[in-house]
Design an enzyme around this catalytic site. Structure first.
Site, mmCIF file in Angstrom:
data_model
loop_
_atom_site.group_PDB
_atom_site.id
_atom_site.type_symbol
_atom_site.label_atom_id
_atom_site.label_comp_id
_atom_site.label_asym_id
_atom_site.label_seq_id
_atom_site.Cartn_x
_atom_site.Cartn_y
_atom_site.Cartn_z
ATOM 1 N N SER A 561 0.862 -1.185 0.000
ATOM 2 C CA SER A 561 0.000 0.000 0.000
ATOM 3 C C SER A 561 0.901 1.240 0.000
ATOM 4 C CB SER A 561 -0.905 -0.033 1.237
ATOM 5 O OG SER A 561 -1.907 0.927 1.151
ATOM 6 N N MET A 563 1.114 4.195 -1.337
ATOM 7 C CA MET A 563 0.735 5.600 -1.217
ATOM 8 C C MET A 563 0.441 6.024 0.215
ATOM 9 S SD MET A 563 1.445 6.405 -4.060
ATOM 10 C CE MET A 563 1.841 5.459 -5.514
ATOM 11 N N ASP A 564 0.258 5.067 1.118
ATOM 12 C CA ASP A 564 0.087 5.417 2.533
ATOM 13 C C ASP A 564 1.376 5.958 3.148
ATOM 14 O OD1 ASP A 564 -2.666 4.970 3.187
ATOM 15 O OD2 ASP A 564 -2.329 2.851 2.932
ATOM 16 N N PRO A 565 2.473 5.202 3.148
ATOM 17 C CA PRO A 565 3.688 5.780 3.732
ATOM 18 C C PRO A 565 4.209 6.967 2.940
ATOM 19 C CG PRO A 565 4.188 3.691 2.660
ATOM 20 C CD PRO A 565 2.691 3.815 2.700
ATOM 21 N N GLN A 595 -3.839 12.777 0.013
ATOM 22 C CA GLN A 595 -3.048 11.603 -0.347
ATOM 23 C C GLN A 595 -2.962 11.448 -1.859
ATOM 24 O OE1 GLN A 595 -4.672 7.568 0.414
ATOM 25 N NE2 GLN A 595 -2.803 7.187 1.564
#
Length: 795
Positions: A561, A563-565, A595
């Site tokens: 995932s 694009m979260d960090p 985001q």
């Protein structure tokens, strides 16, 4: 600040600061940055150093000078330039630094007020410190490529890199954050320390729960197989592709309603998200048929209207025309003589106070030599006022953060600040358990909110307070905490914090110089304001699924995932910028971060390719427009052992041929120069694969690295957890946790002053610090705390 080196990482770090108003001087070799020769270039035009789209994006708002740092006379001029600089960022390999006078220790002694940041593939210490590594090699060395594409059905195909050189972008992002943190310490009267950034460690810090699957349960994760939960699906629509991931049961129930409550959804096979994951083959047959009747735009909005995390798989044209991005005036235009106006991604965060400078075009080679390099003070006159100041203590010591974030993006942001010394007070609730406390891996497969590896990785160094924010008394405690905190961070959907009573206008009355960061999926305004967002849907919307995949095959997921960090590190940078602004002016501010917009920052090369050439990027697997060979090859051993090999110039190509024992290939007209190798790439890959498949991946790596060729095995989570280089650099951390004991986690992807960072503490047991914070910070007596707990305000 001064930036030197070539490629993406240092340029991106300084670009972020230039966009915030820093005076950035870009120092290039006389031949110019290699990115000037990469493109994209307009069809039919002669490539030129002022025409590369990627260079224009990375170097807007900078001044440019040309110096040969291997020449002593030029180095003396460079030293005079550093006398007036606050920050130096470069990305030369450690072995290439002495001849250029760029050893961190020597620079710290000569320029005691200068913050020096060196970015390298594997850092500036450890067994691999002098090894070469292009982004392909780093994605494999850090375990990211081994996990991609997610849920792959093709075991015969190699691990897959994401579009663009993501390891270089992350090296730049982490360098920017660390440099700003150190600059804040210098503003506070502390002496700066040199900073070492390891790109391998930056990417390895972003692997979601994958490392902990091994260190908590002994399981190796893989890109092969099924998703644990369902539905989790990238599927074809009438006019493209769409993506859906129902991580929570209510989302599935709303999806069933959207589908018209078909009979098959009530079968035992699909009773919960785990059963649906185990039976994803059957589930996906039904889902694909239903999705195929929609356009991707219709499905995106219909799903989001019911709060189902659908996303359309955007092309570059879709992104350029996206109504949300254009509503928020995300893109900026720069006018280039002979090129015309080019639209580029704009600011990744919206500030209550405008920090952006007037946009200027990227410089030509040596454009500002006369302006910048006129005679300055002699090096011997360097200001030494910082020589006697203490360099002890971390940059954010004394900064307190009130952390309302959950899941991954927000906690990743506050983790970076905890690593820099901030006190992070994480607000939790037993009534709304953070999803990362509730999903595997659990230590020894024994579930429990304090036993989850996912949570324990990304909440190291923090304190935990349990508050029931739905209870007026619990909300009042949050209000009581605000005056004691410098920063408040939340990552609810747009507008939700205000509805909860935690809006900026309310909190500002409690602390007039407060800094508040809101990290939502799409921002606080615009058509998508209230839409649900997670990292994978953001990757779909930002073009990463569309551009990532094997040649001739459909779009594919990333393995993590991502694009979260990525949003997390952008958020940490935004807070650093705001803290610096407050230090200088006394004023806080509100930061609105999307985001979606932070993800689009990393796809700029694809956007510029579409804009400049009129063509969408093609999916090319592990190939690269400016390098060949550039791929991941099968090696001896079990069925999933691979090695990445990347050749960036003709000397490296000759060295590869020599190591392979086939020097004749270097003279073969099919492969003698890069254009020929690109035309015959499939045959070249076949030849290299025949050589590699009978050899051990580490033997190949070591032989090629000795010859100066970038190579590295594709690492699993087990490989990372047991890696000698990461262990020697102090990156792998084993702290004693009250419930799970000592487990290996990843630590801090930078060193300060040549010393590995120390993680302050293991992740907190839920609510472990409630009483201490309420009594010592707020002065609540024990009787009041007991009453609040009995009344349900602390649940």
């Amino acid at each position: 600040m001064v930036e030197c080196g070539e490629g993406i990482s240092a340029a991106f770090a300084s670009k972020l600061m230039a966009d915030l108003g820093a005076d950035v001087i870009k120092v290039e070799e006389p031949s110019g940055d290699i990115i000037r020769r990469r493109g994209p270039f307009a069809p039919g035009e002669e490539p030129g150093p002022e025409k590369s789209g990627l260079f224009l994006y990375l170097n807007a708002n900078k001044r440019g000078v040309s110096l040969d740092l291997t020449d002593p006379n030029s180095r003396a001029v460079f030293d005079r330039l550093l006398l007036s600089a606050d920050i130096l960022i470069h990305n030369f390999l450690p072995c290439a630094r002495p001849i250029r006078g760029l050893e961190s220790d020597a620079l710290s002694k000569k320029f005691p007020s200068l913050i020096t940041v060196g970015i390298a593939p594997f850092g500036d210490s450890g067994p691999y410190k002098d090894w070469k590594g292009y982004a392909l090699n780093i994605e494999n060395a850090a375990g990211m490529a081994f996990l991609a594409p997610g849920a792959s059905e093709y075991p015969e195909l190699s691990p897959l890199r994401a579009f663009g050189d993501q390891a270089d972008f992350q090296g730049g992002l982490h360098a920017c954050f660390a440099a700003l943190a150190m600059y804040l310490r210098r503003l506070g009267g502390g002496a700066p320390s040199s900073i070492d950034i390891s790109e391998q460690e930056c990417i390895a810090a972003m692997l979601e729960m994958n490392l902990m699957h091994y260190t908590y349960t002994g399981r190796e994760t893989s890109r092969l197989g099924k998703r644990v939960i369902g539905p989790w699906l990238l599927s074809e629509c009438r006019d493209g592709h769409a993506f859906v991931a129902c991580a929570e049961e209510p989302q599935w129930q709303r999806l069933v309603e959207l589908m018209g409550d078909p009979e098959w959804t009530h079968e035992e096979l699909f009773k919960d998200r785990i059963a649906r994951g185990a039976n994803s083959d059957a589930l996906n047959l039904f889902m694909r048929e239903w999705i195929s009747s929609w356009t991707k735009e219709e499905l995106f909005h219909a799903g989001q209207a019911k709060r189902i995390p659908f996303a359309k798989v955007n092309t570059m044209k879709d992104i350029r025309d996206d109504v949300q991005l254009n509503y928020r005036n995300y893109f900026v235009e720069l006018d280039y003589p002979g090129r015309g106006k080019i639209r580029m991604p704009g600011a990744p965060s919206c500030y209550g106070i405008d920090h952006s400078s007037d946009r200027t075009a990227a410089p030509k080679i040596g454009q500002h030599n006369d302006e910048v390099l006129r005679s300055g003070p002699n090096v011997a006159t360097a200001v030494s006022s910082l020589r006697n100041l203490s360099s002890k203590g971390l940059p954010l010591e004394g900064v307190r953060i009130l952390d309302f974030t959950w899941a991954w993006a927000g906690p990743f942001a506050t983790l970076q600040m905890a690593h820099m010394g901030a006190e992070v007070l994480r607000i939790e609730s037993e009534k709304r358990v953070c999803i990362t406390r509730a999903i595997p891996p659990f230590a020894d497969d024994v579930p429990g909110p304090n036993r989850a590896g996912y949570f324990n990785q990304y909440n190291q160094g923090k304190r935990s307070i349990t508050l029931n924010l739905a209870d007026p008394a619990g909300l009042q405690i949050a209000y009581d905490l605000v005056p004691h905190c410098d920063v408040v961070i939340e990552n609810f959907a747009g507008g939700v914090a205000s509805k909860m009573g935690l809006g900026y206008e309310k909190l500002l009355k409690l602390r007039p110089d407060l800094i508040m960061l809101s990290m939502s999926g799409y921002g606080q305004d615009g058509p998508y304001r209230g839409y649900l967002a997670y990292g994978p849907p953001a990757a779909a919307l930002s073009g990463f699924f569309f551009t990532t995949g094997y040649e001739g095959m459909p779009p594919m997921e990333l393995g993590i995932s991502y694009m979260d960090p990525n949003a997390g590190i952008f958020g940490a940078i935004a807070v650093m910028n705001a803290l610096i602004h407050r230090k200088k002016t006394g004023h806080g501010q509100y930061i609105d971060q999307s985001q979606f917009e932070t993800a689009v920052q990393l796809i700029a090369e694809g956007l510029l390719q579409y804009q400049i050439t009129g063509k969408e990027p093609e999916r090319v697997g592990n190939h690269h427009s400016a390098m060949s060979p550039h791929n991941t090859y099968k090696t001896a051993g079990d069925a999933d052992k691979w090695v990445s090999i990347a050749v960036g110039n003709e000397a490296e190509w000759l060295a590869l041929c020599t190591v392979m024992g086939t020097p004749e290939l270097a003279q073969d007209p099919r492969f003698s120069m890069l254009p020929a190798r690109k035309q015959n790439e499939d045959e070249l890959d076949r030849i290299i694969n025949e050589w590699s498949r009978t050899r051990d991946r580490w033997e190949i790596t070591e032989a090629l690295q000795r010859a100066g060729v970038a190579a590295f095995p594709s690492m699993s989570n087990k490989d990372l957890a047991t890696n000698e280089h990461l262990r020697e650099r102090g990156y792998l951390v084993r702290l004693e946790h009250p419930e799970v004991g000592q487990r290996t986690h990843v630590g801090i992807p930078w060193t300060l002053g040549g010393k590995a960072g120390t993680v302050a503490s293991p992740a907190p047991v839920r609510g472990a610090d409630t009483d201490a914070v309420l009594s010592k910070l707020l002065g609540y007596p024990a009787e009041k705390i007991d009453q609040l707990r009995k009344a349900g305000a602390l649940n």
